[in-house]
Design an enzyme around this catalytic site. Structure first.
Site, PDB file in Angstrom:
ATOM      1  N   HIS A  93       8.123  12.889 161.977  1.00 47.92           N
ATOM      2  CA  HIS A  93       9.426  13.488 162.264  1.00 47.92           C
ATOM      3  C   HIS A  93      10.559  12.575 161.799  1.00 47.92           C
ATOM      4  O   HIS A  93      11.500  13.016 161.122  1.00 47.92           O
ATOM      5  CB  HIS A  93       9.543  13.760 163.775  1.00 47.92           C
ATOM      6  CG  HIS A  93      10.861  14.338 164.186  1.00 47.92           C
ATOM      7  ND1 HIS A  93      11.940  13.558 164.540  1.00 47.92           N
ATOM      8  CD2 HIS A  93      11.265  15.625 164.287  1.00 47.92           C
ATOM      9  CE1 HIS A  93      12.960  14.338 164.852  1.00 47.92           C
ATOM     10  NE2 HIS A  93      12.581  15.594 164.711  1.00 47.92           N
ATOM     11  N   CYS A 149       5.692  22.037 147.844  1.00 44.14           N
ATOM     12  CA  CYS A 149       6.594  21.373 148.790  1.00 44.14           C
ATOM     13  C   CYS A 149       5.942  20.094 149.310  1.00 44.14           C
ATOM     14  O   CYS A 149       4.768  19.833 149.083  1.00 44.14           O
ATOM     15  CB  CYS A 149       6.911  22.293 149.961  1.00 44.14           C
ATOM     16  SG  CYS A 149       7.809  23.783 149.484  1.00 44.14           S
ATOM     17  N   ASP A 165       0.366  19.094 155.174  1.00 46.28           N
ATOM     18  CA  ASP A 165      -0.739  19.631 155.973  1.00 46.28           C
ATOM     19  C   ASP A 165      -2.011  19.762 155.144  1.00 46.28           C
ATOM     20  O   ASP A 165      -3.115  19.506 155.644  1.00 46.28           O
ATOM     21  CB  ASP A 165      -0.355  20.988 156.569  1.00 46.28           C
ATOM     22  CG  ASP A 165       0.401  20.827 157.881  1.00 46.28           C
ATOM     23  OD1 ASP A 165      -0.053  20.027 158.720  1.00 46.28           O
ATOM     24  OD2 ASP A 165       1.443  21.480 158.062  1.00 46.28           O
ATOM     25  N   THR A 209       1.985  20.209 150.881  1.00 40.51           N
ATOM     26  CA  THR A 209       1.077  19.086 150.603  1.00 40.51           C
ATOM     27  C   THR A 209       0.816  18.221 151.833  1.00 40.51           C
ATOM     28  O   THR A 209      -0.238  17.585 151.922  1.00 40.51           O
ATOM     29  CB  THR A 209       1.639  18.208 149.470  1.00 40.51           C
ATOM     30  OG1 THR A 209       2.933  17.725 149.837  1.00 40.51           O
ATOM     31  CG2 THR A 209       1.736  19.002 148.174  1.00 40.51           C
ATOM     32  N   GLY A 269      14.040 -18.952 132.961  1.00 39.68           N
ATOM     33  CA  GLY A 269      13.964 -20.114 133.836  1.00 39.68           C
ATOM     34  C   GLY A 269      12.593 -20.418 134.391  1.00 39.68           C
ATOM     35  O   GLY A 269      12.419 -21.379 135.126  1.00 39.68           O
ATOM     36  N   ARG A 286      18.195 -11.190 123.650  1.00 41.84           N
ATOM     37  CA  ARG A 286      17.172 -10.408 124.356  1.00 41.84           C
ATOM     38  C   ARG A 286      17.891  -9.297 125.116  1.00 41.84           C
ATOM     39  O   ARG A 286      19.108  -9.377 125.338  1.00 41.84           O
ATOM     40  CB  ARG A 286      16.383 -11.280 125.327  1.00 41.84           C
ATOM     41  CG  ARG A 286      17.223 -11.941 126.409  1.00 41.84           C
ATOM     42  CD  ARG A 286      16.444 -12.980 127.165  1.00 41.84           C
ATOM     43  NE  ARG A 286      17.286 -13.715 128.109  1.00 41.84           N
ATOM     44  CZ  ARG A 286      16.978 -14.879 128.640  1.00 41.84           C
ATOM     45  NH1 ARG A 286      15.851 -15.474 128.312  1.00 41.84           N
ATOM     46  NH2 ARG A 286      17.785 -15.480 129.489  1.00 41.84           N
ATOM     47  N   ARG A 288      11.087 -24.644 122.820  1.00 39.12           N
ATOM     48  CA  ARG A 288      11.331 -23.675 123.892  1.00 39.12           C
ATOM     49  C   ARG A 288      10.162 -22.712 124.028  1.00 39.12           C
ATOM     50  O   ARG A 288       9.516 -22.347 123.049  1.00 39.12           O
ATOM     51  CB  ARG A 288      12.602 -22.865 123.614  1.00 39.12           C
ATOM     52  CG  ARG A 288      13.906 -23.632 123.749  1.00 39.12           C
ATOM     53  CD  ARG A 288      15.092 -22.678 123.578  1.00 39.12           C
ATOM     54  NE  ARG A 288      16.363 -23.296 123.919  1.00 39.12           N
ATOM     55  CZ  ARG A 288      17.173 -23.883 123.059  1.00 39.12           C
ATOM     56  NH1 ARG A 288      16.839 -23.952 121.780  1.00 39.12           N
ATOM     57  NH2 ARG A 288      18.320 -24.401 123.459  1.00 39.12           N
ATOM     58  N   MET A 308       9.663 -20.990 132.592  1.00 34.97           N
ATOM     59  CA  MET A 308       8.862 -21.954 131.833  1.00 34.97           C
ATOM     60  C   MET A 308       9.776 -23.016 131.240  1.00 34.97           C
ATOM     61  O   MET A 308      10.965 -23.049 131.521  1.00 34.97           O
ATOM     62  CB  MET A 308       8.045 -21.216 130.765  1.00 34.97           C
ATOM     63  CG  MET A 308       6.962 -20.341 131.394  1.00 34.97           C
ATOM     64  SD  MET A 308       6.010 -19.417 130.183  1.00 34.97           S
ATOM     65  CE  MET A 308       7.247 -18.315 129.531  1.00 34.97           C
TER      66      MET A 308
END
Length: 875
Positions: free
Chosen positions: A454, A830, A768, A766, A101, A336, A92, A103
């Site tokens: 907007h 903001c 503008d 932030t 699934g 796992r 495996r 390999m």
């Protein structure tokens, strides 16, 4: 000599890089004394050496593999290729990260025409032995030799049809013998050679096939989708075969230690009696629920349940376990961390924390933004989505998923909603006039605009799914339809909109069934213990404020008063104000607006229940509020008692070439001080009234936008303060209020020390600031930004992630300068970019008090702020 092979008894879970996840876990379970079939692992380093050096197993590798086989023989009492007591193994794959699934696997390796007869004698079960042999022939032919698996399956299907049988387990020993014979003929027909009878040759070829499967198409695609490096390679795990197809006291299955869909505790999974592992996932038989195993094999079920609980405690996570029962004896083949839905992930980690399996720091670190986002918003059914192809894509402006009929005007959308339809509003770009259409829509789609347009801002604030900037979409104005290439979206066309991925589909996609709600209160309490920077909300309506508080906001960082005028009757009042010709006319409008605004602020304070609320005075980009078309001008003229020409003349005079850099913010306060005075009075009067009615302590924060100069700011502040002091004198009650400014223009950053002499706080806008520092229009940027991302010039969209080198540097300068002259200066950030995880990593290095974002991004922001602090503590 380089070591290429490790026995399970020699490894540990810490060696995932070398042994792969599966090999490391098999080694760990072996150390824990669990019933793991014995075996060994060929390392990921061997895989990479093989792939990078001509696809050849070296003599060293072969020698170490055979030495390990000999140790396997010694432990099992069986011999590889022996005619009396043959050792059979599984081969495996197992990379560092789980790739289910993707390999290849080969079972029952070691069987040939002679050892299969030994298996018949030893098992006293001819059917079982030949079933194992046909499985080897089929898997080896498909995985190792490249024969299309459908050629094997078709032989079984033909046989069942000819015999009138429905299921594989109805086939007898003679049937399987016949299939074996036909399979060997397939080898000769397709490969011009026989199936290799030498078990050692089988083993080497199988190892090479698993190594080679690292680069098959499905594995490469999976790695790309899950951001897994191509440079890791896969290990190969060779393990003694145990048989679930040994009769009615044998079986095989896959089980999760908790429900992967909703996170509920308890075993969840499936199993099959008298089957091998691939039968469970192949769909050839219908598995039974794992709970039925408690009735079929109660002893084995209890043992499995105990093992799963212990594995959870050991690995500190929900486990996905493969098991086989051979003649009543339970074996664990793999464990796992289990794949799970986002909603299940949040439930599971909270339960693991409450049960004491993980500590608080681990809980904080394990939550991912995508899980929070998916848990807070509706999403499409994953299985249904896999079979659909989107016809249009754009910027994922507001997360979630929605289905509805397309309408192209706010009026049509509202009428459809009144008829009971679900609505998708499709526009070139939205404006304040569309607010009623947005409010009734399940989703908003626009052909223009960026992440701060907007449509994006309003939809995010309202928690409505939205995709903007769909450049392939053309909205045909006045014709109520849109086109995408040769496709046409007519009014009423059903669309499915994925605001999380930015994709749009024709037709209806089923929604994911809503599972458990997120225990946000528990998470907020934990995050708040770790984060030092607070999170406020960008919100101004009572509904948005209540949503923000429910999602963990400590207050409002940005209430945009111009957004309070989006509703149709309010919009008309605002247009009266900006179209007024005289001071007297403006004052008449302002008298009415003051009462309207005071009620707005009262509702805000009541919804905020005494938490901090920062009200930004009017900052109206005029193009969003002026009437545009002749028809709009005619409606406004009629409502205001003016002529059409008067309205058009005034609108034309106020029209700006670049409204985003025009008559905005405190420029309004300089030219028309009475407007900001009205707002100041309304804010303070509302605070007094709510304190008297509700008993809340309210400390108003008044924010003046768009400052560029200290004298400019001081002038406008003085004007506002005159109005504020007048109200306070009338009330004869003290009130603790603050007046500050939004820093969103580069010049303001450089003169922040002077501005701070007059300001109680700074709030960085932030959106503008980014467009001015980079010279990129925030509404027109998507095409340019996309090109720069594709060219590798930008690593991230600067309107979504703060540009540290430019915008970030400006923010640093302004904070440093401002605090020099005002050490008590409160600092907020903001704009939506502030809430992005990458931005938060940067902002966490600055001496700021809070960030502010749209309500539905608050949990993600709080989570990331807590994670940053936890990581700093660990370091």
């Amino acid at each position: 000599m380089k070591r290429w092979v490790y026995l399970f008894s020699e490894g540990s879970k810490e060696q995932r890089d070398l042994l792969g996840g599966k090999g490391a876990n098999l080694a760990e379970m072996t150390k824990l004394g669990l019933p793991v079939p014995t075996g060994f692992t060929v390392t990921t380093e061997a895989c990479l050496h093989y792939l990078n050096n001509g696809n050849v197993l070296t003599d060293d590798m072969k020698d170490q593999v055979m030495a390990s086989v000999m140790q396997l023989e010694e432990k099992t009492g069986k011999s590889f290729g022996d005619f009396k007591n043959p050792l059979l193994v599984s081969v495996r794959s197992g990379s560092k990260f789980s790739m289910p699934g993707m390999m290849d696997t080969v079972l029952n390796l070691g069987l040939n025409d002679e050892t299969v007869e030994s298996l018949v004698r030893n098992s006293e079960n001819e059917r079982f032995a030949y079933d194992c042999y046909r499985r080897l022939l089929q898997m080896f032919g498909d995985v190792v030799m490249g024969i299309d698996n459908s050629k094997f399956e078709s032989r079984i299907t033909q046989l069942k049809q000819s015999e009138g049988l429905n299921f594989d387990n109805e086939l007898t020993a003679n049937h399987w013998k016949r299939i074996v014979s036909e399979y060997k003929q397939l080898y000769r027909e397709n490969l011009d050679r026989d199936f290799p009878q030498d078990p050692v040759e089988q083993l080497y070829l199988a190892i090479e096939a698993v190594f080679g499967s690292w680069n098959n198409n499905r594995a490469k695609t999976y790695r790309r989708l899950h951001d897994i490096s191509d440079d890791l390679g896969t290990a190969v795990n060779i393990q003694e075969m145990v048989f679930g197809n040994f009769g009615e006291t044998s079986g095989t299955g896959v089980v999760f230690s908790r429900n992967p869909s909703n996170g509920e505790p308890g075993l969840f999974g499936e199993y099959l009696i008298n089957a091998q592992g691939e039968d469970v996932v192949a769909g050839v038989r219908t598995p039974k629920s794992i709970q039925v195993l408690a009735e079929d094999m109660p002893e084995q079920f209890e043992q499995l349940d105990t093992i799963c609980k212990n594995l959870e405690k050991h690995y500190k996570d929900m486990q996905d376990v493969e098991f086989t029962i051979e003649r009543g004896k339970l074996f664990i083949l793999q464990t796992r961390s289990g794949k799970r839905t986002s909603k299940a992930q949040l439930a599971i980690i909270l339960d693991l924390f409450k049960e004491g399996i993980i500590d608080e720091e681990t809980l904080v670190q394990r939550i991912e933004a995508k899980d929070l986002e998916a848990a807070l918003h509706p999403s499409f059914d994953v299985k249904a989505l896999k079979n659909r192809v989107h016809f249009l894509s754009g910027l994922a402006a507001s997360p979630g998923a929605a289905v509805g009929a397309a309408y192209f005007t706010a009026e049509a959308a509202t009428e459809a909603k009144d008829r009971g339809e679900r609505v998708i509003l499709v526009r070139e770009e939205t404006s304040p006039e569309d607010i009623e259409g947005i409010a009734v829509a399940e989703a908003v789609v626009t052909s223009r605009g960026g992440m701060t347009s907007h449509a994006a801002v309003v939809a995010r604030g309202m928690g409505i799914c939205s995709v903007v900037g769909c450049e392939a979409l053309t909205v045909v104005d006045g014709e109520n339809r849109g086109t995408v290439g040769e496709e046409t979206i007519e009014e009423g066309t059903i669309l499915s909109v994925d605001g999380t991925a930015g994709k749009i589909y024709f037709g209806e996609i089923p929604m994911e069934e809503v599972a458990n709600t997120v225990a946000l209160d528990d998470l907020h309490e934990i995050w708040d213990r770790h984060a030092t920077i607070k999170v406020r909300a960008n919100a101004e309506t009572p509904n948005d404020i209540e949503t923000a508080m429910a999602l963990g906001a400590v207050g409002i960082g940005l209430a945009r008063t111009e957004h309070m005028f989006f509703e149709k009757t309010r919009l008309l009042q605002f247009r009266r104000l900006i179209l007024a010709d005289t001071l007297q006319e403006r004052q008449e409008v302002l008298k009415e607006l003051k009462e309207v605004q005071k009620q707005d602020f009262k509702f805000m304070y009541q919804a905020g229940a005494g938490k901090s609320e920062n009200v930004r005075l009017l900052d109206p980009p005029l193009h969003e509020f002026l009437p545009k078309t002749t028809e709009e001008c005619r409606e406004v003229a009629k409502a205001l008692g003016k002529t059409l020409n008067e309205v058009k003349r005034k609108s034309d005079n106020l029209s700006e070439t670049n409204p985003m850099l025009g008559f905005r913010g405190l420029r309004l306060g300089v030219a028309y001080p009475e407007i900001y005075q009205m707002q100041g009075e309304a804010i303070i009067e509302a605070a007094y009234e709510v304190m008297a009615e509700q008993g809340f302590e309210i400390k108003p924060e008044i924010m003046i936008p768009f400052t560029i100069d200290a004298t400019e700011f001081a002038t406008v502040r003085h004007s506002i303060e005159e109005a504020v002091q007048k109200v306070m004198a009338e009330k004869q009650l003290p009130l603790d209020y603050q007046i500050g400014t939004m820093i969103e223009i580069p010049r303001a950053c450089f003169v922040a020390d002077e501005i701070a002499k007059h300001a109680d706080f700074f709030s960085f806008g932030t959106n503008d600031l980014t467009q001015m520092v980079l010279g990129l229009s925030r509404d027109d940027s998507p095409r340019i930004v996309t090109q720069y991302l594709d060219a590798g010039i930008f690593q991230d969209d600067p309107f979504q992630v703060i540009d540290e080198a430019g915008v970030g540097a400006m923010i640093k300068i302004a904070i440093e300068n401002g605090r020099k002259t005002n050490p008590n200066l409160k600092i907020g950030i903001c704009g939506e970019a502030a809430a992005h995880p990458k931005s938060i990593e940067f902002l966490s290095t600055l001496p700021i008090d809070y960030i502010s974002c749209s309500p539905f991004r608050i949990p993600q922001a709080k989570m990331k702020l807590a994670q940053v602090r936890v990581e700093e503590t660990i370091k």
